[in-house]
Design a protein around this motif. Structure first.
Motif, PDB file in Angstrom:
ATOM      1  N   TYR A   3     -33.679  -9.739 -59.145  1.00 49.87           N
ATOM      2  CA  TYR A   3     -32.419  -9.543 -59.865  1.00 49.87           C
ATOM      3  C   TYR A   3     -31.337  -9.013 -58.924  1.00 49.87           C
ATOM      4  N   ALA A   4     -31.698  -8.074 -58.055  1.00 48.61           N
ATOM      5  CA  ALA A   4     -30.727  -7.513 -57.106  1.00 48.61           C
ATOM      6  C   ALA A   4     -30.239  -8.590 -56.138  1.00 48.61           C
ATOM      7  N   ALA A   5     -31.156  -9.425 -55.646  1.00 50.54           N
ATOM      8  CA  ALA A   5     -30.769 -10.499 -54.734  1.00 50.54           C
ATOM      9  C   ALA A   5     -29.837 -11.495 -55.433  1.00 50.54           C
TER      10      ALA A   5
ATOM     11  N   GLU B 100     -27.850 -10.849 -57.958  1.00 46.14           N
ATOM     12  CA  GLU B 100     -26.570 -10.169 -58.165  1.00 46.14           C
ATOM     13  C   GLU B 100     -25.754 -10.149 -56.870  1.00 46.14           C
ATOM     14  N   ILE B 101     -26.407  -9.913 -55.748  1.00 41.05           N
ATOM     15  CA  ILE B 101     -25.714  -9.926 -54.450  1.00 41.05           C
ATOM     16  C   ILE B 101     -25.133 -11.310 -54.185  1.00 41.05           C
ATOM     17  N   GLN B 102     -25.910 -12.345 -54.471  1.00 36.99           N
ATOM     18  CA  GLN B 102     -25.435 -13.714 -54.278  1.00 36.99           C
ATOM     19  C   GLN B 102     -24.227 -14.007 -55.169  1.00 36.99           C
ATOM     20  N   ASN B 103     -24.273 -13.553 -56.425  1.00 39.65           N
ATOM     21  CA  ASN B 103     -23.147 -13.751 -57.341  1.00 39.65           C
ATOM     22  C   ASN B 103     -21.898 -13.030 -56.852  1.00 39.65           C
ATOM     23  N   VAL B 104     -22.058 -11.815 -56.371  1.00 44.97           N
ATOM     24  CA  VAL B 104     -20.923 -11.047 -55.851  1.00 44.97           C
ATOM     25  C   VAL B 104     -20.347 -11.748 -54.622  1.00 44.97           C
ATOM     26  N   ARG B 105     -21.215 -12.242 -53.754  1.00 45.73           N
ATOM     27  CA  ARG B 105     -20.769 -12.936 -52.543  1.00 45.73           C
ATOM     28  C   ARG B 105     -19.947 -14.175 -52.923  1.00 45.73           C
ATOM     29  N   ARG B 106     -20.443 -14.966 -53.891  1.00 46.05           N
ATOM     30  CA  ARG B 106     -19.713 -16.165 -54.328  1.00 46.05           C
ATOM     31  C   ARG B 106     -18.369 -15.797 -54.938  1.00 46.05           C
ATOM     32  N   ARG B 107     -18.377 -14.763 -55.780  1.00 48.88           N
ATOM     33  CA  ARG B 107     -17.137 -14.345 -56.444  1.00 48.88           C
ATOM     34  C   ARG B 107     -16.112 -13.868 -55.410  1.00 48.88           C
TER      35      ARG B 107
END
Length: 183
Positions: A47-49, A51-58
């Motif tokens: 889940y943390a990974a 979320e990090i990927q989503n933040v990076r894309r955003r």
């Protein structure tokens, strides 16, 4: 309490009693508990990974949009210069174009206008096609209706000021005259 729940509770009591007397069962229970904790930790890591990927894309999208917004503001400001150059060239009479000194000056203004057009094209700024097109309120701003039999009502017959887009983003709508049925 249902019969199944009672049986399940009794089985747990027997297991707890047996586990105290048998170290193998206690060890098995401890291993099962550790495996459950490991599975939970793996789930949290996934889940943390994600979320990090989503933040990076955003953040990448926001960075790209900020760049386009900055570019759009500059391009919008440059449109006024382009308009002034075009008006200056249209205002020059044929007599003045015939003059040797004035024609050299005009050649410089025309070269500047061509270079500005080239820079716009290189940076994705393009003119909105208007005359002969159906009115699109997302790209055109109707300034007047022109009674005519020469065009279908709702079609643009005159352009007062060119409109421009940066990629798909509207920089400035085209100011146009739209055909209507004659009275």
């Amino acid at each position: 309490m249902t019969e199944d729940e009672k049986l399940h509770e009794e089985a747990e009591e027997i297991r707890a009693t047996t586990a105290k007397e048998s170290p193998e069962v206690a060890e098995h229970d401890h291993v099962a508990e550790l495996e459950e904790q490991l599975a939970e930790a793996n789930s949290k890591a996934l889940y943390a990974a994600a979320e990090i990927q989503n933040v990076r894309r955003r953040l990448e999208q926001e960075k790209q949009q900020a760049s386009v917004y900055a570019q759009a503001g500059f391009a919008r400001d440059m449109l006024a210069i382009k308009d002034h150059l075009e008006r200056a060239l249209v205002a020059v009479s044929d007599e003045l174009r015939g003059d040797k000194v004035a024609s050299q000056f005009l050649a410089g203004i025309e070269a500047t206008a061509r270079e500005l057009e080239s820079v716009f094209a290189k940076n994705g700024v393009s003119r909105i096609k208007s005359v002969g097109e159906k009115l699109d309120p997302n790209r055109h701003q109707a300034m007047m209706e022109i009674p005519t039999d020469q065009a279908v009502p709702g079609v643009i017959v005159e352009e007062m000021q060119a409109g421009y887009v940066l990629g798909e983003r509207l920089l400035r709508p085209a100011l146009v005259g739209v055909a209507k049925k004659p009275d």
